[in-house]
Scaffold this motif. Structure first.
Motif, PDB file in Angstrom:
ATOM      1  N   GLN A  29      -5.184  -6.339   1.797  1.00 44.60           N
ATOM      2  CA  GLN A  29      -4.562  -5.294   0.988  1.00 44.60           C
ATOM      3  C   GLN A  29      -5.616  -4.340   0.442  1.00 44.60           C
ATOM      4  OE1 GLN A  29      -1.153  -6.022  -1.279  1.00 44.60           O
ATOM      5  NE2 GLN A  29      -1.803  -4.868  -3.066  1.00 44.60           N
ATOM      6  N   ARG A  30      -6.738  -4.880  -0.042  1.00 50.46           N
ATOM      7  CA  ARG A  30      -7.795  -4.033  -0.579  1.00 50.46           C
ATOM      8  C   ARG A  30      -8.377  -3.154   0.536  1.00 50.46           C
ATOM      9  NH1 ARG A  30      -6.375  -4.336  -4.294  1.00 50.46           N
ATOM     10  NH2 ARG A  30      -6.932  -6.341  -5.142  1.00 50.46           N
ATOM     11  N   LEU A  38     -10.604   1.288  -8.213  1.00 53.13           N
ATOM     12  CA  LEU A  38     -10.299   0.210  -7.277  1.00 53.13           C
ATOM     13  C   LEU A  38     -11.598  -0.543  -7.026  1.00 53.13           C
ATOM     14  CD1 LEU A  38      -8.356  -1.189  -5.254  1.00 53.13           C
ATOM     15  CD2 LEU A  38      -9.121   0.476  -3.553  1.00 53.13           C
ATOM     16  N   GLN A  41      -6.060  -0.311   1.197  1.00 58.61           N
ATOM     17  CA  GLN A  41      -6.153   0.682   0.129  1.00 58.61           C
ATOM     18  C   GLN A  41      -7.394   1.557   0.327  1.00 58.61           C
ATOM     19  OE1 GLN A  41      -5.958  -2.124  -3.152  1.00 58.61           O
ATOM     20  NE2 GLN A  41      -3.959  -1.339  -3.771  1.00 58.61           N
ATOM     21  N   ARG A  94      -7.533   5.640   0.941  1.00 54.88           N
ATOM     22  CA  ARG A  94      -8.281   6.532   0.059  1.00 54.88           C
ATOM     23  C   ARG A  94      -9.376   7.294   0.798  1.00 54.88           C
ATOM     24  NH1 ARG A  94      -8.852   4.408  -6.113  1.00 54.88           N
ATOM     25  NH2 ARG A  94      -6.802   3.471  -6.305  1.00 54.88           N
ATOM     26  N   CYS A 136     -13.640  -3.601  -5.172  1.00 57.64           N
ATOM     27  CA  CYS A 136     -13.571  -4.432  -3.968  1.00 57.64           C
ATOM     28  C   CYS A 136     -14.981  -4.908  -3.611  1.00 57.64           C
ATOM     29  CB  CYS A 136     -12.946  -3.647  -2.808  1.00 57.64           C
ATOM     30  SG  CYS A 136     -13.713  -2.046  -2.528  1.00 57.64           S
ATOM     31  N   VAL A 164       0.876  -1.167   0.000  1.00 55.10           N
ATOM     32  CA  VAL A 164       0.000   0.000   0.000  1.00 55.10           C
ATOM     33  C   VAL A 164       0.914   1.219   0.000  1.00 55.10           C
ATOM     34  CG1 VAL A 164      -1.913   1.204   1.108  1.00 55.10           C
ATOM     35  CG2 VAL A 164      -1.692  -1.266   1.355  1.00 55.10           C
ATOM     36  N   SER A 165       1.433   1.584  -1.154  1.00 55.29           N
ATOM     37  CA  SER A 165       2.407   2.658  -1.375  1.00 55.29           C
ATOM     38  C   SER A 165       3.782   2.317  -0.809  1.00 55.29           C
ATOM     39  CB  SER A 165       1.918   3.997  -0.806  1.00 55.29           C
ATOM     40  OG  SER A 165       2.027   4.046   0.600  1.00 55.29           O
ATOM     41  N   GLY A 179      -7.250  -3.276  -9.075  1.00 55.36           N
ATOM     42  CA  GLY A 179      -7.212  -1.911  -9.566  1.00 55.36           C
ATOM     43  C   GLY A 179      -6.959  -1.852 -11.059  1.00 55.36           C
TER      44      GLY A 179
END
Length: 418
Positions: free
Chosen positions: A164-165, A281, A168, A172, A283, A131-132, A261
Motif C-alpha cells: 500500500q505504501r 507520508l 501511494q 505521488r 515509508c 489508494v484513493s 501518513g
C-alpha cells in the motif's frame, strides 16, 4: 528462508514504486515464487488510463478477463461491496478464498467453469489496498496445488502495508521521469526527506528545502539545503503531538515497518487563513536516495532510516501558463483564462479583469473544454488541478514570464528560485 525472501519482496516493492532497478512485474514474479502461486493480480490504470494487471506481463488470460470475466468474478464482486472506509479498518487484513466466497459456490460458478479452471485460479489468497479507491490484490494457485493456509496469510499480512505504501509513492511520484536520480528528485512537486531513526536528516530535495524554510510550515530543520546533509541536523514538527507521531512513524519505518501518513499543522504564528498544513507520508528509505554519490548502490531498503514525503495539504496551486500551453496546445490567452478559472473566478470576473467581452471569455471556455477533453467545467477544474501537480515551485515552468526566459539566482543556479 522465507524471511530472506520476504525482505527481498519488500525491497522490490519500493524499487518498483520508484521505477529504480525493478519493475512491478519483477515484484509479481517474486510474490508468485514466495507464495508458490501461478498468477498474481493487481489491476490498475496505466499513465494513459488503460487498466491492466500491474504484476504480470499482459497475456491472453488478462485479455479475456478484462473483456468479459471481470464482470463474473465473484471475488471482485465481493471487493466492490467494501467501502474505502471499511478498507482502512481492514488494512492488513488478508483472507483466503473460501473466507470470501464459500468454496463450493466458487467451484460451481460460471466464472470458474468457463475461465478460472483454465487460468490457474482454483485457490486464492488476497487483500484490499486503499489508494484513493479500493484495489484488490490476489495470488492464485491451480487445482493441482495445495490451498493457501494460515502461514501464507501471516506472510502476506506483513507485505500488504508495504505494498500500500509503495502504491501511494507511485501515485505521488507519477509525474516524474522514469529514473529518480538527484536531478529528477529536485524537480518533484513533493518534498523528499531521508532521515535516520534519530530524526537526523540525511538528504533533502529542493522542494523539501522550500517547505522546511517556510516560516509558516510546522515542519523544519536546522540549516535546510538541497542534497545530502551532514551533521546532527534534526527534522522536527513544531507541534509536540505532531512531532511525537512523526517520530513514531519514522521509528516504525526505520525498523522495517511500512510507516504511515499524518497531517502536520502550521506553526502557531502562521498568518490567519494561511493553509500551511502539510501532509506527510512516511515509508522505508531506499539506499539510492541517501546520497547523490551512492546512486548505483542498488535499490535495497536502508535499515535504520526512513523517507518522509511531504507537500502542502490545503494551499491551492495553479499550473503555470507555459505548462498548459505545452500540455494542451492552448494559446497564451486561453491558458491565462484557464488559470483564472481554476482559481474559482467566474467567467464574468475573468471578462472584467481582462477587459474583454463576456462572449469572448465564453468562447474561450468552449475552446478550453474541447482542447483539454473535459466534459464540463467541473471536469475541466479536475484536469487543471491534476496538471498543477506536475511542477514544483521554482521549476522552469513556474519561472516562465511573458516570454520563455527566466531569471537566475545571484549564484547562477536557476533551480531554487521561488
Amino acid at each position: 528462508m522465507r524471511r530472506n525472501e520476504l525482505l527481498e519482496a519488500v525491497d522490490l516493492i519500493y524499487a518498483a514504486a520508484l521505477d529504480e532497478g525493478a519493475s512491478w512485474q519483477d515484484l509479481g514474479g517474486k510474490l508468485m515464487t514466495l507464495f508458490e502461486a501461478q498468477r498474481a493480480t493487481l489491476w490498475l490504470a496505466d499513465g494513459a488510463g488503460t487498466p491492466g494487471n500491474l504484476l504480470m506481463h499482459h497475456d491472453s488470460y488478462d485479455e479475456q478477463y478484462a473483456s468479459r470475466y471481470v464482470l463474473l468474478d465473484p471475488y471482485r464482486a465481493a471487493a466492490r461491496e467494501v467501502s474505502v472506509e471499511e478498507t482502512v479498518r481492514r488494512q492488513g487484513d488478508v483472507r483466503l478464498g473460501h473466507e470470501i466466497i464459500p468454496d463450493a459456490s466458487y467451484v460451481k460458478s460460471e466464472f470458474y467453469a468457463e475461465f478460472g479452471r483454465n487460468s490457474s485460479r482454483r485457490y486464492l489468497i488476497g487483500g484490499l489496498i486503499n489508494v484513493s479507491k479500493v484495489i484488490p490484490l490476489g495470488l492464485h494457485r491451480d487445482a493441482a496445488s495445495r490451498p493457501f493456509d494460515e502461514e501464507d496469510k501471516r506472510t502476506l499480512s506483513q507485505l500488504l502495508p508495504h505494498l500500500q505504501r509503495g502504491l501511494q509513492m507511485r501515485a505521488r511520484l507519477a509525474p516524474t521521469t522514469s529514473s529518480l536520480a538527484t536531478g529528477a528528485l529536485d524537480a518533484l512537486p513533493v518534498g523528499v526527506i531521508v532521515v535516520d531513526r534519530e530524526m537526523r536528516v540525511l538528504y533533502s530535495n529542493a522542494e523539501a528545502v522550500a517547505l522546511l524554510s517556510d516560516s509558516q510550515s510546522g515542519l523544519s530543520s536546522a540549516r535546510p539545503r538541497p542534497g545530502p546533509v551532514s551533521g546532527a541536523c534534526r527534522l522536527f514538527a513544531s507541534h509536540p503531538d505532531d512531532d511525537a507521531q512523526l517520530c513514531r512513524l519514522v521509528g516504525a519505518a526505520s525498523r522495517g515497518g511500512a510507516g504511515g501518513g499524518m497531517q502536520i499543522h502550521a506553526r502557531p504564528n502562521a498568518s490567519p487563513g494561511d493553509s500551511a498544513v502539510l501532509s506527510a507520508l512516511v515509508c522505508p528509505a531506499l539506499r539510492h536516495l541517501s546520497s547523490s554519490t551512492q546512486s548505483n548502490m542498488g535499490t535495497s531498503v536502508i535499515h535504520g532510516a526512513a523517507t518522509v514525503l511531504t507537500r502542502h495539504l490545503l494551499r491551492p496551486s495553479s499550473p503555470p501558463v507555459r505548462l498548459l500551453i505545452d500540455l494542451f496546445g492552448l494559446t497564451r490567452s486561453e491558458a491565462e483564462v484557464a488559470v483564472a478559472l481554476a482559481g474559482g473566478v467566474t467567467a464574468e470576473n475573468v471578462a472584467r479583469t481582462r477587459r474583454v467581452s463576456l462572449d469572448t471569455v465564453r468562447s474561450q471556455i468552449r475552446t478550453l473544454l474541447r482542447k483539454t477533453g473535459a466534459v464540463g467545467l467541473r471536469d475541466f477544474e479536475r484536469i487543471i488541478a491534476l496538471s498543477s501537480t506536475m511542477h514544483r515551485r521554482g521549476s522552469l515552468y513556474a519561472r516562465c514570464a511573458d516570454n520563455d526566459s527566466f531569471r537566475q539566482s545571484p549564484g547562477g543556479d536557476p533551480r531554487y528560485i521561488d
